[in-house]
Design an enzyme around this catalytic site. Structure first.
Site, PDB file in Angstrom:
ATOM      1  CG  HIS A 227     -42.957 -54.818  33.582  1.00  0.00           C
ATOM      2  ND1 HIS A 227     -41.741 -55.053  34.169  1.00  0.00           N
ATOM      3  CD2 HIS A 227     -43.641 -54.039  34.463  1.00  0.00           C
ATOM      4  CE1 HIS A 227     -41.689 -54.439  35.346  1.00  0.00           C
ATOM      5  NE2 HIS A 227     -42.833 -53.816  35.544  1.00  0.00           N
TER       6      HIS A 227
ATOM      7  CD  GLU B  33     -50.875 -52.496  37.274  1.00  0.00           C
ATOM      8  OE1 GLU B  33     -50.542 -52.809  38.422  1.00  0.00           O
ATOM      9  OE2 GLU B  33     -50.401 -51.531  36.676  1.00  0.00           O
TER      10      GLU B  33
ATOM     11  CE  LYS C  74     -40.995 -50.289  35.206  1.00  0.00           C
ATOM     12  NZ  LYS C  74     -41.803 -50.149  36.409  1.00  0.00           N
TER      13      LYS C  74
ATOM     14  CE  LYS D   8     -50.385 -48.185  37.270  1.00  0.00           C
ATOM     15  NZ  LYS D   8     -49.797 -49.205  38.137  1.00  0.00           N
TER      16      LYS D   8
HETATM   17  C1  BG6 Z   1     -44.442 -52.023  38.399  1.00  0.00           C
HETATM   18  C2  BG6 Z   1     -45.101 -50.738  37.994  1.00  0.00           C
HETATM   19  O1  BG6 Z   1     -43.241 -52.217  37.690  1.00  0.00           O
HETATM   20  O2  BG6 Z   1     -45.313 -53.123  38.121  1.00  0.00           O
HETATM   21  C3  BG6 Z   1     -46.426 -50.564  38.699  1.00  0.00           C
HETATM   22  O3  BG6 Z   1     -44.250 -49.647  38.308  1.00  0.00           O
HETATM   23  C4  BG6 Z   1     -47.298 -51.778  38.492  1.00  0.00           C
HETATM   24  O4  BG6 Z   1     -47.103 -49.389  38.254  1.00  0.00           O
HETATM   25  C5  BG6 Z   1     -46.543 -53.055  38.823  1.00  0.00           C
HETATM   26  O5  BG6 Z   1     -48.452 -51.648  39.309  1.00  0.00           O
HETATM   27  C6  BG6 Z   1     -47.351 -54.269  38.452  1.00  0.00           C
HETATM   28  O6  BG6 Z   1     -46.695 -55.413  38.922  1.00  0.00           O
HETATM   29  P1  BG6 Z   1     -47.516 -56.755  39.125  1.00  0.00           P
HETATM   30  O7  BG6 Z   1     -46.483 -57.755  39.516  1.00  0.00           O
HETATM   31  O8  BG6 Z   1     -48.516 -56.486  40.209  1.00  0.00           O
HETATM   32  O9  BG6 Z   1     -48.177 -57.060  37.832  1.00  0.00           O
END
Ligand code: BG6
Length: 502
Positions: A250, A226, A158, A339
């Site tokens: 997601h 995050e 993606k 974020k």
């Molecule tokens: C990615 C996003 O798909 O997923 C990022 O582009 C994000 O911005 C990341 O930080 C988060 O993945 P995970 O596995 O750390 O939750």
């Protein structure tokens, strides 16, 4: 989904477009290292990393060494390196694809067998259509020249487009050269261990299976917070924002697993059929309801980080959705992501309720990260001479149930992605129709939000995001329930299982 499966990769030629990029270095190479370490790669497993720059294999592996840190095994490292070659190529030049094809032919000749060709597009999304067209025009989608039953596979990350119209262009380019069977649209959230558990948990436990509907469920919430910011990815983020980055892909994929009807079987086709039906049953947010059903925020400091004082790109997004089918009639669905928030947590909360004034809500929390587990909150009588009650938690924690027995093998999501692609298992990938349906749900929000910054709220770093998100939930008579500190704490005392007791 059987109880025991063997997981070795098939003989493969893996081409990683963008070997010097962040995805390759942080995720793909460490995952290949781990697969090799656990002896899940066959002898015939060749990797070609492509880059525009003149770059040596040593340079790529030095970087990988830094990523792996001190804890790496030199034998595995050397074995993995021996599988690799770097090919300098300009993705815009036809002749470079012919050269790539020779390299793939050579690798198969050296191995003496045909290998499945996997092309992994780990390059910025603006190059996707060009690379797809060039792969197709050069015949590379056909696979090994000695076996016309082994078509190549394409792994694509993606964002699958930018909105409905651009995602359609990408889908058309893909369909022009590849069949749907050849396409592996990566959504690494689907490959997270606890996400894989969702269907087992829902459909193999009668207790939850029978209560999974509007009669018993009051709300569903999915949070992906995050603590990191945009990590220097200013260009990418300024064009993307939280809604496209996390929700379109997601979180809607997770929602599909949480809310879909039971598939006829646990095959990839049957699961995708139900996921699609669910995504298509979600009511797209209407233009006139965007302010009521969607909240956006931006963390303080973002604008100076991206050097754009006027940016109104959202680093936080929350949506309230409804699902138009019998099972979910009237149940508010809340999704949020941000974020620079107070903590890193990905979790799904399902609140069970009934009309009685004598009961308390039961909250079921499925934690994907960190401290993975499933926790049910319920009301009990407090011990003692009074009739006082108190909510308590019943927990399944991966660390307690599996790690303690030396059984914990929670691989990184990308290990599963790579392995499944070599084995031809598409269960944990998104289909073109799912991608289409997901864009449709948020299209009006995208259109409205890109007009101006009206309604964008600033929020402090290390917070839970803008206040408006709380109002979004309370308007639906629910609260965001995430309590990041409380679930499956890592230092929990393990039960003392001696062999005699077992
Ligand atoms: C990615 C996003 O798909 O997923 C990022 O582009 C994000 O911005 C990341 O930080 C988060 O993945 P995970 O596995 O750390 O939750």
């Amino acid at each position: 989904m059987s109880n025991q499966t063997t997981m070795t990769a098939q003989p493969t030629s893996l081409v990683i477009f963008g070997i010097t990029g962040d995805l390759a270095n942080r995720k793909l190479l460490p995952s290949l290292y781990n697969l090799d370490k656990y002896q899940l790669l066959p002898d015939a497993f060749h990797v070609i990393g492509t880059t525009r720059r003149e770059l040596t294999l040593d340079a790529v592996f030095e970087k990988l060494q830094t990523t792996l840190g001190e804890n790496y095994d030199e034998v595995v490292f050397a074995r993995l390196k021996a599988r690799f070659e770097i090919v300098t190529m300009d993705m815009t030049r036809d002749e470079d694809y012919a050269h790539l094809r020779e390299k793939l032919d050579d690798a198969e000749d050296a191995a003496g067998i045909c290998m499945t060709r996997l092309f992994y597009l780990a390059v910025p999304a603006q190059h996707f259509i060009e690379v797809v067209n060039k792969l197709g025009n050069s015949g590379l989608q056909q696979g090994c020249r000695h076996d016309d039953q082994m078509p190549s596979r394409l792994l694509i990350e993606k964002p699958f487009g930018y909105d409905v119209a651009s995602s359609e262009q990408l889908i058309q380019a893909l369909e022009q050269h590849f069949t749907e069977d050849q396409l592996y649209r990566v959504d690494h959230y689907l490959a997270k261990e606890t996400a894989q558990n969702l269907l087992t948990f829902r459909f193999r436990n009668p207790l939850f299976k029978s209560a999974w509907n509007t009669e018993s469920i009051k709300s569903v919430m999915i949070t992906a917070a995050e603590s990191i910011g945009i990590e220097g990815r200013a260009d990418f983020y300024e064009q993307t924002g939280a809604l496209r980055d996390l929700i379109q892909s997601h979180l809607l994929q997770l929602l599909a697993l949480v809310a879909m009807d039971e598939p006829e079987s646990f095959t990839s086709e049957a699961i995708h059929k139900q996921k699609l039906a669910l995504l298509q049953a979600i009511e797209p947010i209407a233009s006139e309801n965007v302010d009521e059903q969607a909240v956006r925020g931006q963390y303080v400091g973002y604008r100076s980080e991206v050097e754009n004082a006027d940016s109104f790109v959202e680093t936080y997004a929350a949506l309230r959705l409804t699902i138009n089918n019998q099972r979910w009639q009237g149940v508010p669905i809340l999704l949020r992501t941000g974020k620079a928030m107070i903590t890193k947590v990905i979790e799904i909360t399902v609140v069970f309720s009934d009309e009685s004034e004598h009961t308390n809500d039961n909250a079921l929390t499925i934690r994907l990260q960190p401290n993975e587990g499933v926790v049910l909150q319920m009301l009990v009588k407090k011990p003692g001479l009074t009739d006082d009650t108190e909510p308590v938690q019943m927990e399944f924690c991966y660390d307690r149930s599996f790690a303690a027995n030396g059984q914990d093998t929670r691989p990184d999501a990308y290990e599963r992605v790579l392995l499944d692609a070599t084995r031809g298992d598409k269960t944990l990938f998104a289909t073109g129709d799912e991608v289409r349906a997901s864009w449709r749900i948020i299209e009006n929000v995208i259109q409205k939000w890109q007009q101006d910054g009206q309604g964008l709220q600033l929020y402090e770093k290390e917070s839970w995001g803008p206040d408006a998100a709380d109002q979004l939930a309370s308007a639906a008579h629910v609260d965001w329930l995430t309590d990041a500190m409380n679930i499956c704490p890592v230092n929990v005392a393990l039960p003392n299982h001696t062999p005699e007791e077992a």
